[in-house]
Design a protein around this motif. Structure first.
Motif, short mmCIF file in Angstrom:
data_model
loop_
_atom_site.label_atom_id
_atom_site.label_comp_id
_atom_site.label_asym_id
_atom_site.label_seq_id
_atom_site.Cartn_x
_atom_site.Cartn_y
_atom_site.Cartn_z
N PRO A 224 45.09 58.64 46.12
CA PRO A 224 44.62 57.33 46.57
C PRO A 224 44.98 56.25 45.54
CG PRO A 224 42.91 58.98 46.88
CD PRO A 224 43.99 59.64 46.08
N ALA A 225 45.48 55.14 46.03
CA ALA A 225 45.89 54.04 45.15
C ALA A 225 44.93 52.87 45.32
CB ALA A 225 47.32 53.61 45.49
N VAL A 226 44.52 52.33 44.20
CA VAL A 226 43.67 51.14 44.19
C VAL A 226 44.56 49.95 43.86
CG1 VAL A 226 41.76 50.00 43.03
CG2 VAL A 226 41.64 52.44 43.50
N LEU A 227 44.67 49.02 44.79
CA LEU A 227 45.66 47.94 44.64
C LEU A 227 45.06 46.57 44.44
CD1 LEU A 227 48.12 49.11 47.45
CD2 LEU A 227 48.23 49.62 45.01
N THR A 228 43.85 46.32 44.91
CA THR A 228 43.27 44.98 44.86
C THR A 228 41.94 44.98 44.12
OG1 THR A 228 42.01 45.23 46.92
CG2 THR A 228 44.32 44.50 47.11
N ILE A 229 41.46 43.80 43.83
CA ILE A 229 40.15 43.67 43.18
C ILE A 229 39.06 44.20 44.10
CG2 ILE A 229 38.43 41.98 42.41
CD1 ILE A 229 40.78 40.31 41.30
N ALA A 230 39.16 43.89 45.39
CA ALA A 230 38.15 44.36 46.34
C ALA A 230 38.14 45.88 46.41
CB ALA A 230 38.41 43.76 47.72
N GLY B 175 34.63 51.72 42.78
CA GLY B 175 34.00 51.89 41.47
C GLY B 175 35.02 52.15 40.39
N SER B 176 36.15 51.44 40.48
CA SER B 176 37.26 51.65 39.55
C SER B 176 36.84 51.46 38.10
CB SER B 176 38.39 50.66 39.89
OG SER B 176 39.45 50.78 38.98
N ARG C 158 25.55 32.08 31.76
CA ARG C 158 25.93 33.47 31.54
C ARG C 158 27.30 33.68 32.18
NH1 ARG C 158 21.82 37.56 33.72
NH2 ARG C 158 22.58 36.78 35.72
N LEU C 159 28.24 34.15 31.40
CA LEU C 159 29.59 34.42 31.88
C LEU C 159 29.90 35.89 31.64
CD1 LEU C 159 31.35 31.34 30.20
CD2 LEU C 159 30.41 31.46 32.51
N ARG C 160 30.36 36.58 32.69
CA ARG C 160 30.62 38.02 32.58
C ARG C 160 32.04 38.34 33.03
NH1 ARG C 160 25.61 39.86 36.13
NH2 ARG C 160 25.92 37.73 36.92
N GLY C 161 32.71 39.18 32.26
CA GLY C 161 34.06 39.60 32.62
C GLY C 161 34.06 40.97 33.26
N GLU C 162 35.04 41.17 34.14
CA GLU C 162 35.17 42.45 34.85
C GLU C 162 36.66 42.83 34.92
OE1 GLU C 162 33.55 44.40 39.06
OE2 GLU C 162 33.03 42.34 38.52
#
Length: 780
Positions: free
Chosen positions: A139-145, A151-152, A341-345
């Motif tokens: 399985p390939a994870v290609l997008t942010i969604a 749960g990448s 509050r700023l959070r990075g992902e």
């Protein structure tokens, strides 16, 4: 001379900007004589290297049959991971997650699996297509969604910046809204593709000519790959045909492949990636999805901001951690958030490993900040410029960033106010609104946006530079420094520093190719810091030589050291003027050293990633842009009618070059936000992998009217080189004004009652989709 930037002698007669000087390679550029990697004379027996790339986004390598590849006449060998004598790694951050050649599995479509080494490039290209590879797809994870849904994993630790109590601030705010903005990625599209030439020498030496922004990192990567000391590897860069961040880390793979071939065969080897392979293999600007929750009052004053900035980072860490961090650093742009509050992902995906790109995440953060301003303006019915002016950093308690750095010199309000007056923003805005009422198909919009951009590497150890200056007995000077030239005029500015200090003519100073053999342990030419760091290192070296010459002249002619001055007409020694070359020759015969190393490290900076606090930037560069556009509602096309920019370059080192950088940066930024679109299919194959499918701005896309001015009388308050400010990345952000001008035009469809929430890139398709949505909202 402990602080050369404070020395009146270094400030010029008027203490203002330095005079402009043409680019040191301009005649070579326009005559076609400038030498790039592929122009270098080819050594006898030169071999050519072409990589073999994965055709799956995520898969186990069941078998890799390269017999047909090896059997092609003219193929000398085929390199695989097993042929690497040292480390099979090109991770720039030591994560051990980026193999040079794939082993066991592939993680994106376009990942190098093997490399063909042949007598000609044509043979190598044809042979590379003959590999028989059996994949077991995963399985390939290609997008942010998709990454979020699956749960990448994160490629870097998630950073949080906070100040105050954001939940309480949001709850107590009289008004509140939330939303999401999507910002697309961007291909670097340098004119010179990735290229490297490796020449083996005696005793394991390896000489590399590489199109890299980071010669020292390339040197280290090659040394680790070949399992040799760094002292045996020399990397040289005369110039690059563009880079924009795409050659900070991405140049390492081509360099290592060329060096591996040269090391294995004992002959010179060159790699020049085909444009399609280049775009398939290399990382891009990170695309982001930003979710925001903001509290504000009826006057448009921001009270609390909560943001999550999620980025598609690709299959390995590369520089994604620092890029996402810098997006957080700039998610306030020029505005003070009382509670924040700023959070990075930083999300891992099975796509190219995204990397540095002009602005390094800062532009994406600024787009998010400007969306918040736009939302508040529509919610309150205020002019967005008024909302901006009411929220800029000020004094007292309104001058601390979300990362707890004090903003000591905020001039955003002054710049925006000055620009609004000179370009007649308010008058034109009213006129455009009236014109839109009677225009069924062409709608016009206008926007004025600021930029506050932090200058320094957030990796503190990169904020250092070295230089080497030689003065010869005929009065000529040779300069070498750790920065690289990619067309931005860095070498020209270094020449100007020497000219200014020694009082020489242009033809007396020669800049030489950047090489790890002259200046070791260099930092990447990135983060807009090239002139700041290397300029001060060059100045340090020049001052050392000047101090020796002054002491010698004072003793030789029996005058005080104060009476020795370096002037354009010669060196004033007491009451007589001595030609510079006569002084240097006399100093040589007196056994005075005419060579010096220079060094500089940026003061005042500190950063603690664990706490999200510190002073990561030495200073801020400011500016503002006003853009006017016309949007065709039938086709979705847009045209930039007029742009006015007022930019803060401190006391510019070269106004002509800086204005050119501002113009180019704006066009590149506008291209990113309006037309440059990266498209992957469901198999993870990048479909926009050539000039035929990926559109960058052309000459016809430039503004019809383009007015650019440098802010006058605004020297850098910090002790930078001649009180200048960096001009590399900050102007890129001026393109944000175009996105908001298009949004303003589309807002006319609902009589300016609804925020269009226009995502980027604002391609014709995106504009038509947004227009349709707005019409439907207006109908209801």
């Amino acid at each position: 001379m402990s602080d050369p930037a404070r020395n009146p002698e270094t400030q010029g007669a008027a203490g203002g900007a330095s005079p402009s000087m043409r680019h040191e390679s301009a005649p070579l550029h326009v005559s076609g004589s400038a030498v790039y990697i592929d122009d270098l004379p080819e050594p006898r027996g030169l071999l050519h290297v072409v990589p073999g790339l994965s055709t799956k986004a995520h898969a186990r390598l069941v078998s890799v049959d390269l017999d047909a590849v090896r059997a092609v006449p003219g193929v000398v060998c085929v390199l695989t991971a097993a042929d690497i004598p040292g480390e099979n790694q090109v991770s720039p951050v030591g994560r051990q997650d980026e193999p040079l050649l794939a082993e066991g599995e592939v993680s994106f479509y376009g990942q190098p699996i093997f490399a063909v080494v042949a007598e000609t490039r044509g043979i190598a290209r044809r042979a590379a297509r003959l590999a028989r590879i059996i994949y077991e797809e995963r399985p390939a994870v290609l997008t942010i969604a998709q990454a979020r849904e699956a749960g990448s994993a994160l490629v870097w630790r998630p950073l949080v910046m906070s100040r105050g109590d954001v939940e309480a601030g949001l709850a107590a705010a009289p008004r509140r809204l939330s939303g999401q903005v999507t910002v697309g990625g961007q291909e670097h599209f340098y004119l010179e593709g990735q290229a490297a030439l490796a020449q083996p020498g005696e005793a394991g030496e390896m000489q590399l000519w590489s199109s890299t922004q980071h010669p020292t990192e390339t040197q280290h990567m090659v040394a680790h790959c070949l399992a040799v000391p760094s002292s045996l590897v020399t990397v040289e860069v005369r110039r690059m045909g563009g880079a924009f961040g795409g050659k900070e880390t991405q140049a390492n793979t081509p360099a290592c492949l060329a060096a591996l071939a040269a090391h294995r065969i004992g002959r010179a080897a060159k790699i020049r990636l085909d444009r399609d392979d280049d775009m398939l293999m290399t990382g891009k600007r990170h695309d982001f999805v930003v979710e925001y929750d903001v509290g504000f009052d009826d006057e448009g004053r921001i009270l609390a901001v909560d943001m999550v900035l999620a980025a598609r980072c690709g299959w390995s860490a590369d520089l994604s951690g620092p890029v996402v961090d810098r997006a957080l650093f700039h998610a306030d742009n020029a505005y003070f958030y009382p509670d924040v509050r700023l959070r990075g992902e930083p999300l891992k995906t099975n796509t190219q490993s995204n990397t540095a790109y002009r602005g390094f995440g800062g532009p994406q953060g600024i787009v998010a900040a400007e969306r918040v301003i736009e939302e508040i303006a529509f919610a309150t019915g205020l002019d967005p410029l008024d909302v901006r002016l009411r929220n800029v950093y000020g004094t007292g308690t309104r001058n601390v960033t979300p990362y707890h750095m004090t903003v000591e010199d905020s001039i955003s309000a002054d710049i925006m106010t000055q620009l609004a007056l000179t370009c007649e923003y308010r008058k034109r805005r009213q006129a455009l609104r009236e014109a839109n009422r009677s225009s069924p198909y062409i709608r016009r919009g206008i926007a004025l946006t600021p930029v506050k951009f932090g200058i320094s590497f957030t990796a503190t150890h990169y904020n250092q530079a070295g230089a080497l200056v030689h003065v010869y007995t005929d009065g000529s000077v040779q300069v070498n420094h750790g920065g690289t030239e990619m067309g931005q005029g860095l070498h020209t500015k270094m020449v100007q520093i020497v000219l200014r200090e020694f009082g020489l003519r242009e033809e007396k100073v020669r800049i030489t190719a950047t090489t790890t053999g002259k200046v070791p342990n260099t930092s990447a030419t990135a983060a807009s810091s090239g002139a700041d760091l290397n300029g001060m290192a060059v100045l340090d070296a020049v001052h050392k030589i000047k101090a020796r010459l002054v002491k010698f002249a004072a003793e030789q002619w029996n005058v005080s050291e104060r009476s020795v001055q370096f002037l354009p007409e010669g060196v004033q020694v007491g009451g007589q003027c001595i030609a510079f070359q006569d002084l240097t020759k006399a100093a040589y015969y007196a056994r005075v050293s005419l060579s010096a190393n220079g060094f500089y490290k940026t003061p005042k900076i500190s950063w603690n990633a664990e706490t999200g606090r510190g002073r990561p930037f030495y200073y801020f560069a400011y500016g503002a842009a006003c853009a006017e556009v016309a949007v065709d509602l039938l086709t979705g096309e847009n045209r930039i009618e007029r742009v006015d920019i007022l930019h803060d370059a401190g006391l510019s080192l070269n106004p002509a070059i800086d204005i050119g950088q501002i113009e180019g940066g704006f066009v590149q930024g506008a291209g990113w936000l309006t037309m440059e679109e990266l498209v992957w299919d469901e198999a993870g194959h990048l479909r926009t992998h050539a000039p035929s499918t990926y559109k960058i701005p052309a000459c016809s896309d430039r503004p019809r009217i383009f007015n650019v001015a440098l802010l006058e009388g605004a020297p850098n308050r910090e002790a930078t080189i001649f009180r200048s400010k960096a001009v590399g990345e900050p102007p890129f952000v001026h393109g944000v004004a175009v996105l908001h001008a298009i949004s303003d035009a589309l807002a006319s469809l609902t009589a300016y009652q609804t925020c269009p929430r226009l995502d980027a890139p604002a391609t014709p398709e995106q504009i038509l989709r947004t227009a349709q949505r707005l019409r439907q909202q207006a109908a209801h």
